[in-house]
Design a protein around this motif. Structure first.
Motif, PDB file in Angstrom:
ATOM      1  N   VAL A 143       0.823  -1.206   0.000  1.00 32.58           N
ATOM      2  CA  VAL A 143       0.000   0.000   0.000  1.00 32.58           C
ATOM      3  C   VAL A 143       0.857   1.256   0.000  1.00 32.58           C
ATOM      4  CG1 VAL A 143      -1.666   1.337   1.357  1.00 32.58           C
ATOM      5  CG2 VAL A 143      -1.985  -1.136   1.080  1.00 32.58           C
ATOM      6  N   ASN A 144       1.870   1.315   0.853  1.00 33.56           N
ATOM      7  CA  ASN A 144       2.611   2.568   1.060  1.00 33.56           C
ATOM      8  C   ASN A 144       3.944   2.638   0.330  1.00 33.56           C
ATOM      9  OD1 ASN A 144       3.991   0.709   2.567  1.00 33.56           O
ATOM     10  ND2 ASN A 144       3.588   1.684   4.554  1.00 33.56           N
ATOM     11  N   GLU A 203      -0.796  -2.127   8.008  1.00 32.15           N
ATOM     12  CA  GLU A 203       0.558  -1.879   7.554  1.00 32.15           C
ATOM     13  C   GLU A 203       1.510  -2.935   8.117  1.00 32.15           C
ATOM     14  OE1 GLU A 203       4.007   1.598   8.033  1.00 32.15           O
ATOM     15  OE2 GLU A 203       2.108   1.690   9.163  1.00 32.15           O
ATOM     16  N   THR A 221      -5.878   4.300  -3.828  1.00 28.53           N
ATOM     17  CA  THR A 221      -4.721   4.167  -2.943  1.00 28.53           C
ATOM     18  C   THR A 221      -3.718   5.265  -3.275  1.00 28.53           C
ATOM     19  OG1 THR A 221      -5.026   1.762  -2.964  1.00 28.53           O
ATOM     20  CG2 THR A 221      -2.952   2.598  -2.092  1.00 28.53           C
ATOM     21  N   ARG A 231      -0.260   7.078  -2.075  1.00 28.03           N
ATOM     22  CA  ARG A 231       0.926   7.037  -1.219  1.00 28.03           C
ATOM     23  C   ARG A 231       1.314   8.460  -0.817  1.00 28.03           C
ATOM     24  NH1 ARG A 231       4.031   2.342  -4.763  1.00 28.03           N
ATOM     25  NH2 ARG A 231       2.845   0.581  -3.865  1.00 28.03           N
ATOM     26  N   ASP A 232       1.370   8.691   0.483  1.00 28.26           N
ATOM     27  CA  ASP A 232       1.635  10.029   1.012  1.00 28.26           C
ATOM     28  C   ASP A 232       2.392   9.863   2.325  1.00 28.26           C
ATOM     29  OD1 ASP A 232       1.651  12.572   2.049  1.00 28.26           O
ATOM     30  OD2 ASP A 232      -0.512  12.881   1.924  1.00 28.26           O
ATOM     31  N   ALA A 237       0.186   6.277   3.651  1.00 28.23           N
ATOM     32  CA  ALA A 237      -0.794   6.142   2.558  1.00 28.23           C
ATOM     33  C   ALA A 237      -2.173   6.520   3.064  1.00 28.23           C
ATOM     34  CB  ALA A 237      -0.802   4.727   1.997  1.00 28.23           C
ATOM     35  N   GLU A 238      -3.036   6.869   2.135  1.00 29.45           N
ATOM     36  CA  GLU A 238      -4.437   7.110   2.453  1.00 29.45           C
ATOM     37  C   GLU A 238      -5.301   6.548   1.343  1.00 29.45           C
ATOM     38  OE1 GLU A 238      -5.584  11.206   2.538  1.00 29.45           O
ATOM     39  OE2 GLU A 238      -4.193  11.773   0.952  1.00 29.45           O
TER      40      GLU A 238
END
Length: 621
Positions: free
Chosen positions: A457-458, A480, A558, A560-561, A568-569
């Motif tokens: 995800v991230n 995570e 999705t 990535r931040d 991620a958010e």
């Protein structure tokens, strides 16, 4: 799209507040929540003193008296009620509904919260509020809106009688009551002690709600919430500008969708329930099994999950379908104009989610499922593919198999696919291992939802887990993956969507996230989450929360931040609010334009959502 907006339905009650802040939230969106410091809109009956301060209502029985009632001025017929309550000196309290006046007092339906009992009764009161008679409601039935007539066999599970209420002693408790037509449902502290009774009043009773405090007792109520269930809202139909909706069937045939070229014309077709639809227009459909429409309020369509693949190896794709859980193989008759021959290939399936994945790395997919007390995968014998398939156990019976939630993916990065459920993950052993069961790693991935996603995800190089938390209630989270210095794997939960009391991504809240899949919809190389509400999942009833909520279908992008929790958010986008999801939806590029389309089949029909996020429009903001 915000489903949390509240409408003040009880103008006489002072103080209306949004749902956020409740310790435990109702399973409905209240019209109003009492937050006042006065009792305007209420009146008293009997021998008790009542007061209100900052939304907390206190009732104290007068010495030597029979206790008394705080009666709402507004009347309801079908109503949702929620409150937190706390008793001093043992609980002698309850809630009266449809409190109608009689010639010598009142009558109504009473939910008793006395002692350790959650009891549903018909009661009569005299003019001073003293109870004259009490009669237990006969058992009600789950998954129905209208009570079965008296005299028949008792309903199966979770019905009638006295059940332990599970009260928290001298602590605060919650009570939730749903009174709809002639069925009364009540529970305390979320799910414990749920009880269902038949009112036997033809759903015609009408009257206010009243709170009770018994003799020599004191009780506090707070966060008192109401919803008028007689008012149902169907929002204006919305479709995302990124998708074009095509409804290929108006009827309820099943909960599933799969894609393959069934007639060998080079164009993908769609299988859903007992039918397949011929591309590229999808206006012609044919039966591969006997087909009939179902009543979504009163019947379950048997087609829960289906898959398309050439299981027989003859070059023609077949259909594997869960008909009320056991898996049947329907063999393609090579475009002959007839229904297909069927074979029971995996009979002992108990999970509502099954997956088709290449688990063992042989280049062919296997059926991953739970049954007979274990998790397993099954595959056909190439020499006899219509015979019962070969079962390969993954777990033993030491870990219970949940009906909901199942995932496949490489958790530990060893190149082999592992299998997940809500309680943890099973590590696939190396080829040639003589282990009878895979190594189990306990982990809390929620209460069990839909298909579980396993991907990075991230962007940290470790595969994470994305899952709904409860198939028939609320919740979506991503977990995570973390590694300590020794390489030990653990997970940190990041909530995407909670219940109506939570501040959720994009302000979005819906129930029944029973169907879920993952696909890169916008071409950024990262899978997105596709999920929605399985409308009337347990028929037309209040067995599950918010059954009449919009049948939404969402894409969660999705993103990535590094500044977001976990890096991620998930950003929601409403795709459609009149379709929802079933148990199994497909994400496939149907027209070979490079964009993944979505196919979903529900009790509202079968739909294609053509992805129109063309390359020129796919840049991130």
């Amino acid at each position: 799209m915000n489903h949390k907006r509240l409408v003040c339905g009880i103008a006489a009650i002072s103080g209306v507040l949004v749902v956020a802040g409740l310790a435990e939230s109702p399973n409905f969106i209240p019209d109003s929540i009492f937050k006042g410091s006065g009792l305007t809109g209420w009146h008293t009956l009997g021998q008790a003193d009542w007061s209100a301060q900052n939304g907390e209502v206190t009732g104290k029985a007068k010495p030597g008296g029979n206790g008394g009632w705080l009666v709402l001025d507004k009347s309801y017929q079908d109503v949702g009620f929620f409150a937190s309550f706390h008793c001093t000196g043992g609980c002698k309290t309850g809630v009266l509904l449809r409190a109608e006046k009689t010639s010598d007092g009142m009558k109504g339906l009473y939910v008793s919260l006395t002692g350790e009992d959650l009891s549903l009764d018909k009661v009569t009161l005299d003019a001073e509020g003293k109870q004259l008679t009490s009669e237990k409601l006969r058992p009600g039935a789950e998954m129905v809106r209208f009570a079965p007539p008296p005299g028949g066999p008792p309903p199966p599970a979770r019905a009638g009688g006295r059940h332990g209420a599970g009260l928290h002693g001298d602590d605060w408790n919650t009570v939730q009551i749903i009174l709809d037509s002639d069925i009364l449902r009540a529970s305390v502290n979320s799910a414990s002690g749920r009880n269902t009774g038949s009112t036997d009043d033809d759903g015609e009773g009408f009257g206010p709600i009243a709170l009770y405090v018994g003799p020599s007792n004191e009780v506090q109520f707070k966060e008192i919430a109401f919803k008028d269930l007689a008012r149902k809202v169907e929002p204006k139909e919305q479709t995302s500008s990124h998708f074009r909706m095509q409804r290929i069937s108006d009827y309820y045939y099943g909960w599933c969708a799969a894609v393959a070229d069934f007639n060998h014309d080079g164009v993908p077709d769609i299988a859903s329930g007992p039918l397949y639809y011929l591309g590229p227009d999808y206006t012609v459909r044919r039966e591969f099994m006997k087909a009939q429409t179902y009543n979504p309020g009163m019947q379950f369509a048997p087609g829960m999950m289906n898959f398309a693949y050439d299981f027989t190896g003859d070059g023609w794709p077949d259909i594997l379908i869960a008909a009320s859980r056991p898996m049947w193989l329907y063999v393609n008759p090579k475009d002959e104009s007839r229904r297909w021959n069927k074979y029971l290939v995996v009979p002992k399936v108990t999970t509502e989610v099954v997956l088709l994945e290449d688990v063992d790395g042989d280049g062919k997919p296997e059926l991953v499922y739970g049954g007979d007390g274990i998790l397993a995968y099954a595959k056909p014998d190439p020499a006899n593919p219509t015979a019962p398939w070969t079962i390969h156990p993954v777990s033993d019976k030491s870990v219970p198999v949940n009906i909901h939630g199942l995932g496949v993916g490489d958790i530990n990065g060893d190149g082999r696919k592992d299998i997940l459920q809500n309680t943890g993950w099973w590590e696939q052993p190396a080829a040639g291992s003589d282990a009878k069961a895979w190594t189990y790693h306990a982990e809390n991935f929620g209460g069990g939802g839909a298909a579980m996603g396993v991907y990075d995800v991230n962007g940290d190089g470790l595969n994470d887990v994305v899952t709904s938390l409860q198939a028939h209630r609320f919740g979506i989270s991503w977990f995570e993956q973390k590694r300590d210095g020794a390489g030990k794997i653990s997970f940190v939960e990041h909530r995407i969507m909670g219940d109506f009391s939570d501040k959720n991504a994009g302000g979005v809240t819906f129930t029944e996230p029973h169907g879920m899949t993952f696909a890169d919809l916008d071409g950024d190389g990262i899978p997105d989450l596709i999920v929605g509400k399985r409308h009337f999942s347990h028929l037309e009833s209040y067995t599950d929360p918010d059954p009449y909520g919009p049948a939404v279908l969402y894409r969660y992008r999705t993103v990535r931040d590094k500044k977001a929790p976990g890096g991620a958010e998930f950003v929601p986008e409403l795709i459609h609010n009149r379709s929802g999801v079933g148990s199994h939806l497909a994400a496939v590029d149907l027209n070979h334009d490079g964009a993944v389309d979505i196919i979903t089949s529900t009790d509202k029909g079968t739909f294609i959502f053509w992805n129109e996020m063309h390359q020129s429009k796919r840049s991130r903001k």
